[in-house]
Design a protein around this motif. Structure first.
Motif, PDB file in Angstrom:
ATOM      1  N   PHE A 224      41.660  10.909   6.970  1.00 34.75           N
ATOM      2  CA  PHE A 224      41.303   9.534   6.608  1.00 34.75           C
ATOM      3  C   PHE A 224      40.191   8.961   7.481  1.00 34.75           C
ATOM      4  CE2 PHE A 224      45.331   9.822   4.323  1.00 34.75           C
ATOM      5  CZ  PHE A 224      45.013   9.181   3.139  1.00 34.75           C
ATOM      6  N   ASN A 225      39.948   9.574   8.627  1.00 34.37           N
ATOM      7  CA  ASN A 225      38.798   9.163   9.427  1.00 34.37           C
ATOM      8  C   ASN A 225      37.533   9.932   9.050  1.00 34.37           C
ATOM      9  OD1 ASN A 225      39.580   7.133  11.764  1.00 34.37           O
ATOM     10  ND2 ASN A 225      41.338   8.449  11.385  1.00 34.37           N
ATOM     11  N   GLY A 226      37.632  10.775   8.043  1.00 34.25           N
ATOM     12  CA  GLY A 226      36.437  11.409   7.501  1.00 34.25           C
ATOM     13  C   GLY A 226      35.854  12.530   8.345  1.00 34.25           C
ATOM     14  N   VAL A 227      36.666  13.110   9.219  1.00 35.08           N
ATOM     15  CA  VAL A 227      36.149  14.181  10.090  1.00 35.08           C
ATOM     16  C   VAL A 227      35.586  15.342   9.268  1.00 35.08           C
ATOM     17  CG1 VAL A 227      36.863  15.963  11.746  1.00 35.08           C
ATOM     18  CG2 VAL A 227      37.561  13.581  12.084  1.00 35.08           C
ATOM     19  N   PHE A 228      36.273  15.670   8.186  1.00 33.47           N
ATOM     20  CA  PHE A 228      35.825  16.834   7.412  1.00 33.47           C
ATOM     21  C   PHE A 228      34.743  16.484   6.387  1.00 33.47           C
ATOM     22  CE2 PHE A 228      40.208  17.994   8.723  1.00 33.47           C
ATOM     23  CZ  PHE A 228      39.855  19.032   9.575  1.00 33.47           C
ATOM     24  N   GLU A 229      34.441  15.205   6.237  1.00 30.39           N
ATOM     25  CA  GLU A 229      33.252  14.834   5.476  1.00 30.39           C
ATOM     26  C   GLU A 229      32.037  14.927   6.399  1.00 30.39           C
ATOM     27  OE1 GLU A 229      33.597  14.469   2.301  1.00 30.39           O
ATOM     28  OE2 GLU A 229      35.776  14.223   2.219  1.00 30.39           O
ATOM     29  N   SER A 272      44.450  16.487  -0.641  1.00 33.26           N
ATOM     30  CA  SER A 272      44.968  17.849  -0.842  1.00 33.26           C
ATOM     31  C   SER A 272      43.824  18.854  -0.909  1.00 33.26           C
ATOM     32  CB  SER A 272      45.818  17.923  -2.107  1.00 33.26           C
ATOM     33  OG  SER A 272      45.054  17.583  -3.240  1.00 33.26           O
ATOM     34  N   ARG A 273      42.689  18.417  -1.427  1.00 33.86           N
ATOM     35  CA  ARG A 273      41.532  19.320  -1.485  1.00 33.86           C
ATOM     36  C   ARG A 273      40.967  19.542  -0.080  1.00 33.86           C
ATOM     37  NH1 ARG A 273      35.838  18.102  -4.381  1.00 33.86           N
ATOM     38  NH2 ARG A 273      34.787  19.802  -3.278  1.00 33.86           N
ATOM     39  N   VAL A 274      40.905  18.478   0.699  1.00 33.07           N
ATOM     40  CA  VAL A 274      40.446  18.623   2.087  1.00 33.07           C
ATOM     41  C   VAL A 274      41.363  19.586   2.829  1.00 33.07           C
ATOM     42  CG1 VAL A 274      39.979  17.421   4.248  1.00 33.07           C
ATOM     43  CG2 VAL A 274      39.501  16.282   2.065  1.00 33.07           C
ATOM     44  N   ILE A 275      42.659  19.425   2.635  1.00 34.15           N
ATOM     45  CA  ILE A 275      43.613  20.318   3.306  1.00 34.15           C
ATOM     46  C   ILE A 275      43.345  21.765   2.911  1.00 34.15           C
ATOM     47  CG2 ILE A 275      46.059  20.982   3.437  1.00 34.15           C
ATOM     48  CD1 ILE A 275      46.717  17.945   3.216  1.00 34.15           C
ATOM     49  N   ARG A 276      43.148  21.988   1.603  1.00 32.93           N
ATOM     50  CA  ARG A 276      42.926  23.369   1.170  1.00 32.93           C
ATOM     51  C   ARG A 276      41.598  23.927   1.676  1.00 32.93           C
ATOM     52  NH1 ARG A 276      46.384  21.850  -3.309  1.00 32.93           N
ATOM     53  NH2 ARG A 276      44.696  20.694  -4.298  1.00 32.93           N
ATOM     54  N   GLU A 277      40.613  23.057   1.826  1.00 37.36           N
ATOM     55  CA  GLU A 277      39.300  23.556   2.240  1.00 37.36           C
ATOM     56  C   GLU A 277      39.123  23.611   3.759  1.00 37.36           C
ATOM     57  OE1 GLU A 277      37.004  22.125  -1.850  1.00 37.36           O
ATOM     58  OE2 GLU A 277      36.404  21.215   0.056  1.00 37.36           O
ATOM     59  N   ASN A 278      39.771  22.727   4.479  1.00 42.49           N
ATOM     60  CA  ASN A 278      39.466  22.611   5.914  1.00 42.49           C
ATOM     61  C   ASN A 278      40.640  22.829   6.861  1.00 42.49           C
ATOM     62  OD1 ASN A 278      37.516  20.375   4.435  1.00 42.49           O
ATOM     63  ND2 ASN A 278      36.454  21.512   6.034  1.00 42.49           N
TER      64      ASN A 278
END
Lengths: 361, 361
Positions: A224-229, A272-278
Motif C-alpha cells: 500500500f505504500n507503493g514500494v513495488f510500483e 494479489s497481483r503484486v504479491i504474485r509478481e513481487n
C-alpha cells in the motif's frame, strides 16, 4: 521422487558470538563489548519452552558455543544430511530488530558481521550464499553497506529483520533502491522484537502462533505504500512465517484496495497481483497438510511459484526437507518448492551448480 | 432461493449522541459531558476516506444526527428493505475501547447506554435484540452490569470492544463467567483503538486490511489462556473481521499447540476443535468469492456452522444480505449463514418469530 531432489534452503541461521566480530570491528567500538558488556537487548519476555531454548538441542556444538556457530556441524546436520546444494544464510544479529539509536555503533557492527560472514562461511563453503545484514534505522548507511557487500558474488539478499516498524515508509526506500540496483532479494524475517496485533500476549505459544501477522503486516505496508510500483523489479521474501495466510491476505487486500484505493492512488495493481509478481514465501514452519489440502492452498494463491523451501536450521522448529511436503504431493510441484522457485527469485543464485565434489572450498 | 430467506443480522450499529444518555446517567457525571466537553478519545489517526466518513452517506438522517441514530431510518433501510426478522444491536460506544482509567465514570456511562438502548430501541422494535455494553477495564462491575441487564429477555450478547488488550487474561474471566451464567454470547468487535501487528501503519487502507488480525489475536488469546476450558458452554463471535482467515488460524494454532502445549497444559482440546465448538464469525466484510471458492473455504474450516450473516449497517462497507453470498451458492448452506447458525449460537435468540405484523411494538 526417483532421483534425489535438488534443494535450495532459503533460511539457515549462522551465528557469531559477539567476540567473533571484534577483528572486523573498528577498535573504537571494542570496549562496549569487551568491557561494558553490551549485548543485543531482548524484548521478548518468554522463557522459550523447548529443551534447546530457541535452538535444536542437538545443534549446539558442545563446546559452549551457540547452535549455528559451527560450520562443521552445519555441514553434517544440514548440507550433507539432506544433500542440500545451496543454502542461504540469514543471520541472527540485526540492528533493525533492536531499538533505534546509537546508530554509528550498530551500523559498524553490521559491517563487521558481513565481513565475518564472508570470511568464515562463504569463503569456506561453496554451498552457502550470504545475506547482507544492515541497520535499516540508518537507511543511507544501509544503502552504502549494500553497495559495498554486493561486490561479493555470493551475496544474494539483503536482510530486513522486523522490529517494531512497517518497512513501506519512504524512509526505507534507499534500501530497496540499492537492493534492486544489485539484483538482491529483500529477505524479511521476524525477530524477538516483532509484536503481533494487541502486543506480546501472555504465552510464547500465543506469540509464536501470531508471528505470521508481522509478515502479513509487512506485505501490506510494502504494497500500500507503493514500494513495488516504485521498484518493480524488486522481490521480497517473507521468511519464517509460513504461507497459509496468503490466500486470506490476497482476498482481504484486494477487497480493501477495490474500496479504498483512492487513498493510495500510486497502487496501480491489485494487491494479489503484486504479491504474485513481487513477493515470495519461505515454507517453514509448514503446517500439516494432506497433498490435496496443499494443492488447494496453492490453487487459492493463484500460483505455484511463490513458496520456497526453508528449514530454519538450527532452530527448534526446524523443518526437515524430506518431511516438509505431504506424502503423494506431485513431483513437479515439489521441484518448484524445493529449488526452482528460489532459483527464479534469487537473481544472483546460480542455476548451474559447481562440479560434484567441488562443493567444499 | 424460492421463498424469501429468513435473515438474522448479527451486527447492526445503533448510535446515541452523548446528550441522549444524560437522562440515564447519574447527575454527578453530567457536567463532564455538558460543561467539560468529554468525548470518547480517538486513537485512530486516519481521516476516513469515504464520502460518509465511517458511515454510509445515505444512512445519516439529515437532521445533523449521526448514522444509526434513527430507528425509523434503520427500519426503512435495513429491516424492511431486506426483510430482516431479527437483528442484533452491537453499539458503538465502549469503555473497553477507551483508555483504562476513570473507571467510575465509564462504567456508569455503559449502564446509561444499556438503559437508553432498552428504552429507545428494544422496547420500540421487536425485531431488534440487544448487546450489553460493559467496561471490561472493571471486570467485577462489568459482571454486575451483565447480571443486571440479563434480566431483559431480548439481551442476547455481551459486547467486548477490542482496545489494546487481549481478553484471555484471567483479569477478564468474571465477565465470561457472567456471560456463561446467563446464556449470553460474547461479541468481540474491533475498535478504532485496535492496532494490528506493527502498530497503526501509515494509511487507513493498511489498517483496515489488517484489522482481521485483532480478531485472530483475540481468538488465540482466549484459546491459549484456556477460557473455553474454564467456560465450556461459552460462545464468542468475532464481528467485523470477516472469516477468510479462519483456516490459516486453525492450521497455525493446531501446529503450535502440538509443539508447545506443555506451556499451556490447560488447553486440552486442539485449537481448531475449540474454534469449531466455541467460536463463531460474523460474515461482514465478506470478500469476493465464487460459490466454489466459498465452499472450499467452509470445507477448510471443517464446519458450515461457524459463519453468521452480518451487515454492519450503517457503516460505509455495509454488506447487503442479498449480495453477500455468491451466485449459485447452495440454498441449504445459505440458510445456515443467513439465520440457522446464529439461532444455534445465540441461546437467547428465539427460534420462533412473533406473528407477522406484530413485529413493531
Amino acid at each position: 521422487m526417483s532421483a534425489a531432489p535438488r534443494y535450495v534452503d532459503t533460511d539457515v541461521h549462522e551465528r557469531a558470538e559477539l567476540e567473533d566480530l571484534l577483528p572486523y570491528l573498528p577498535s573504537v567500538w571494542h570496549k562496549y563489548i569487551t568491557e561494558y558488556g553490551w549485548t543485543p537487548e531482548r524484548m521478548n519476555p518468554y522463557a522459550q519452552p523447548t529443551a534447546g531454548g530457541l535452538d535444536r538441542a542437538d545443534a549446539k556444538p558442545g563446546d559452549g558455543r551457540p547452535a549455528g556457530s559451527s560450520l562443521e556441524l552445519l555441514r553434517e546436520q544440514l548440507l550433507d544430511e539432506f544433500g542440500i546444494q545451496q543454502a542461504i544464510l540469514t543471520g541472527w544479529l540485526s540492528a533493525t530488530a533492536l531499538q533505534e539509536g546509537w546508530t554509528e555503533f550498530k551500523t559498524a557492527l553490521m559491517s563487521a558481521y558481513n565481513d565475518w560472514q564472508v570470511e568464515n562461511w562463504l569463503q569456506r563453503e561453496e554451498r552457502l550464499y550470504g545475506s547482507i545484514q544492515i541497520n535499516a534505522w540508518d537507511p543511507e548507511a544501509a544503502a552504502r553497506e549494500i553497495d559495498r557487500m554486493a561486490e561479493h558474488p555470493r551475496m544474494v539478499q539483503v536482510m530486513l529483520y522486523i522490529g517494531g516498524e512497517p518497512f513501506g515508509s519512504p524512509r526505507y526506500h534507499p534500501i530497496f533502491a540499492a537492493a534492486e540496483r544489485h539484483g538482491l532479494v529483500i529477505g524479511i524475517h521476524h525477530s524477538e522484537s516483532s509484536a503481533p496485533a494487541l502486543g506480546r500476549h501472555r504465552y510464547y505459544a500465543e506469540w509464536h502462533t501470531l508471528i505470521s501477522q508481522v509478515c502479513m503486516a509487512q506485505a501490506v505496508s510494502l504494497i500500500f505504500n507503493g514500494v513495488f510500483e516504485k521498484f518493480p523489479d524488486l522481490k521480497a521474501i517473507l521468511i519464517e512465517g509460513g504461507f497459509s495466510y496468503v490466500p486470506h491476505l490476497m482476498w482481504r487486500a484486494d477487497q480493501q484496495w477495490r474500496e479504498l484505493r483512492h487513498e493510495v492512488p500510486w497502487c496501480k495493481r491489485q494487491p494479489s497481483r503484486v504479491i504474485r509478481e513481487n513477493l515470495r514465501f519461505a515454507s517453514q514452519p509448514i503446517e500439516e497438510f494432506t497433498s490435496a489440502g496443499l494443492l488447494t492452498l496453492l490453487d487459492q494463491m493463484g500460483s505455484d511459484e511463490l513458496v520456497c523451501l526453508s528449514t530454519d536450521y538450527p532452530h527448534w522448529d526446524f523443518d526437515s526437507p524430506e518431511q516438509s511436503l505431504p506424502i503423494g504431493f506431485p513431483d513437479e510441484l515439489a521441484r518448484k518448492i524445493f529449488s526452482e522457485n528460489a532459483l527464479a527469485t534469487y537473481a544472483r543464485l546460480p542455476a548451474e551448480l559447481p562440479l560434484a565434489g567441488g562443493a567444499r572450498a
